[in-house]
Design a protein around this motif. Sequence first.
Motif: not given
Length: 193
Positions: A72-74, A98-99, A113-114, A184-186
């Motif tokens: 999503l963002e890098q 961010d993915a 995931a961050f 960190t995975e949510y």
Amino acid sequence: MHRYYGRGPSAPGEPPFRCDGFARAGEVVDSTGERIALSQLPAFLRALLVTDGTVTKILEAYFWEPVVVDTLEQRFEDAQEPVPWLGVERGDPCLIRDAQLRGTDSGRRFAEAFSLIRTQLIPPDFRRRLIDREIGIGVLIRDSGLESYREVLDVGLDRTADGETAVFRTYRITIDHRPVILITEYFPVALYR
């Protein structure tokens, strides 16, 4: 990157799930003190919290559909504070990503995931493929044949970007005996019930 400032080796207690996948009285807690007993979480969600394997492959096997990593963002960012879990000092450049892990058939988002990555410590070809967003980090490590070690450092409750209650885990990936990646995975709890 701010979520990792002030967190590190000086934190009290043994990292969760370092040696065992079972914690009879274990709980996950959010920043307000809300608690959920690990025994009350769906079994598969507990398995995701303790695994040191590639989450994408586990999700594919469980939900029985291909799972892709959508970046999503890098961006590159200089650390404003130290990040002891990775040995990052103030001013060190890091790659932030961010993915989401998404089922290609259902379109469901299985996880967010961050990642915080010390790109200067990874091999050039691996770094290029990572920056080019070719594939997810776990698959990239497996496909590259890099010897690595994953260690769960933290678990808890939080909210996803959509405000859903989520269980999270933070783990560190060590490559060539150096800590280089924090992820960190949510996992949204409702999806796994």
